[in-house]
Design a protein around this motif. Structure first.
Motif, mmCIF file in Angstrom:
data_model
loop_
_atom_site.group_PDB
_atom_site.id
_atom_site.type_symbol
_atom_site.label_atom_id
_atom_site.label_comp_id
_atom_site.label_asym_id
_atom_site.label_seq_id
_atom_site.Cartn_x
_atom_site.Cartn_y
_atom_site.Cartn_z
ATOM 1 N N THR A 224 0.815 -1.218 0.000
ATOM 2 C CA THR A 224 0.000 0.000 0.000
ATOM 3 C C THR A 224 0.847 1.267 0.000
ATOM 4 O OG1 THR A 224 -0.180 -0.222 2.404
ATOM 5 C CG2 THR A 224 -2.016 -1.056 1.071
ATOM 6 N N HIS A 225 2.163 1.125 0.001
ATOM 7 C CA HIS A 225 3.059 2.276 -0.134
ATOM 8 C C HIS A 225 4.166 1.880 -1.100
ATOM 9 C CE1 HIS A 225 4.868 6.121 1.094
ATOM 10 N NE2 HIS A 225 6.010 5.500 0.883
ATOM 11 N N ILE A 226 4.171 2.527 -2.268
ATOM 12 C CA ILE A 226 5.113 2.178 -3.332
ATOM 13 C C ILE A 226 5.876 3.420 -3.752
ATOM 14 C CG2 ILE A 226 5.363 1.296 -5.681
ATOM 15 C CD1 ILE A 226 2.207 0.331 -4.255
ATOM 16 N N ALA A 227 7.193 3.304 -3.768
ATOM 17 C CA ALA A 227 8.065 4.387 -4.246
ATOM 18 C C ALA A 227 8.931 3.831 -5.364
ATOM 19 C CB ALA A 227 8.936 4.921 -3.109
ATOM 20 N N GLY A 228 8.886 4.456 -6.512
ATOM 21 C CA GLY A 228 9.623 3.942 -7.664
ATOM 22 C C GLY A 228 10.379 5.027 -8.404
ATOM 23 N N MET A 229 11.272 4.574 -9.274
ATOM 24 C CA MET A 229 11.987 5.454 -10.197
ATOM 25 C C MET A 229 11.774 4.930 -11.601
ATOM 26 S SD MET A 229 13.393 7.807 -8.329
ATOM 27 C CE MET A 229 14.543 8.568 -9.467
ATOM 28 N N MET A 230 11.506 5.840 -12.520
ATOM 29 C CA MET A 230 11.314 5.486 -13.921
ATOM 30 C C MET A 230 12.305 6.274 -14.777
ATOM 31 S SD MET A 230 7.124 5.626 -14.039
ATOM 32 C CE MET A 230 7.105 7.261 -13.295
ATOM 33 N N GLU A 231 13.107 5.558 -15.529
ATOM 34 C CA GLU A 231 13.987 6.209 -16.499
ATOM 35 C C GLU A 231 13.327 6.093 -17.868
ATOM 36 O OE1 GLU A 231 18.671 6.307 -17.658
ATOM 37 O OE2 GLU A 231 17.714 4.328 -17.601
#
Length: 367
Positions: A224-231
């Motif tokens: 329920t808590h998502i932190a991502g990076m997108m290149e």
């Protein structure tokens, strides 16, 4: 232009928005409705003056060209495959599916049958987001460098009458809200090359505080808590946070940063709003939006564009390739967390053409 017959499967809450917005687009002709609950279908059909048919019959209805799939996310691929198997195009509510591999089956089946798949969200076609797209394309922020996308909520159990499915498999903030944010970013920046991320489940249960299930406990089965990076393939790096665990934030929904400026992008869950631009050595200024579809809820716009595209023999914008790519990005952020590594995307897609490149008939407006 000849109308396109639409058959709706799934008559939950979101169907009302489609019925209302479809009236803006003369090309759309809702001719039949169906639901697992046939009594609900009959009630909705009577309310909107549309034939209610048994679920198994709508796929063969001679007046239906596009199945509008408004079922729950778990059923999106199953219903989509049935539509394609009957020779109908399909337009689905978001997400395309809850599993990338299964959703790819749908896209492959449609390609083999020479049929179209469309998928919400279509909010990126709203005037506010098309205005943001034009600013990026015109170089208003220079070369894109990075940005942020933030959706913060304390959880749907505070307001939704039956919120358990948000915390079951196929739910969670990424699949629920991520399509709006990532689709808009693909519209602005193009496809994603690789992702990383962290996914957490701070609470094992939730207590419903809305009616009529006030006090009932929900088991939480998804992060329920998502932190991502997108290149992105253009080199921009965007951080994304999707959470049902945070009370609030002052971060904008989407902010883009470039070599010559920055921009706050309007809420990607809405068609309206206005971009706010900070040019190099300038000041933050809200932009004037003159493009259409920026003054209301047009949750049929992507379907109308698809119908026009069928008649005109051109690509439609809210298309299956983009929806599949967005699903891979969302699933990839979760997999990156599970596997502790950066993941390369296996899919790509084209940036959809600006809406100004073709006409969407609203009985007079030209975009």
């Amino acid at each position: 232009m000849d109308k396109v017959g639409i058959g709706i499967i799934g008559l939950g809450n979101i169907s009302a928005a489609y019925f209302k917005a479809a009236k803006n687009f003369p090309i759309l002709d809702i001719v039949a409705v169906a639901d697992l609950n046939h009594e609900l279908a009959k009630a909705k059909g009577a309310e909107y003056g549309v034939r209610a048919v048994p679920l198994e019959e709508i796929y063969e209805d001679p007046e239906v060209e596009i199945i509008l799939n408004l079922t729950i996310p778990r059923a999106h691929v199953e219903v989509g495959l049935a539509a394609i198997g009957s020779g109908r195009h399909v337009y689905s509510e978001k997400p395309l599916g809850i599993d990338f591999t299964e959703a790819k089956r749908l896209i492959d089946a449609a390609s083999y049958a020479n049929l179209r798949v469309g998928c919400a969200p279509d909010t990126f076609l709203g005037g506010s987001h098309q205005a943001a797209r034009a600013l990026v394309d015109d170089g208003a922020i220079g070369a894109p460098v990075g940005g942020s996308a933030t959706m913060v909520s304390p959880g749907h159990e505070r307001w939704h009458p039956s919120p358990a499915f948000y915390y079951d498999h196929g739910g969670g903030p990424m699949l629920d809200m991520g399509p709006y944010y990532i689709t808009d970013l693909v519209n602005l920046l193009g496809p994603v090359a690789r992702v990383s991320g962290f996914a957490k489940t701070p609470r094992a249960t939730r207590t419903i505080t809305s009616e009529p299930l006030n006090g009932q406990e929900i088991e939480v089965k998804v992060p329920t808590h998502i932190a991502g990076m997108m290149e992105f393939k253009n080199g921009a790096v965007v951080q994304i946070t999707m959470t049902f665990d945070v009370e609030g934030t002052r971060h904008p929904n989407i902010e883009l940063w470039g070599t010559e400026g920055a921009m706050v992008v309007p809420d990607p869950n809405r068609f309206d709003g206005a971009p706010v631009l900070l040019p190099a050595r300038g000041e933050w200024t809200e932009q004037t939006v003159t493009l259409p579809f920026a003054d209301g809820n047009y949750r049929s716009l992507g379907l109308a564009d698809m119908a026009h595209a069928i008649r005109e023999g051109r690509p439609h914008r809210a298309n299956g390739a983009m929806a599949l790519h967005v699903l891979e990005v969302m699933e990839g952020i979760g997999r990156a967390s599970d596997e502790g590594r950066v993941l390369e995307m296996t899919t790509t897609c084209d940036r959809p053409d600006p809406l100004s490149a073709s006409r969407i008939d609203t009985g007079g407006d030209t975009t």
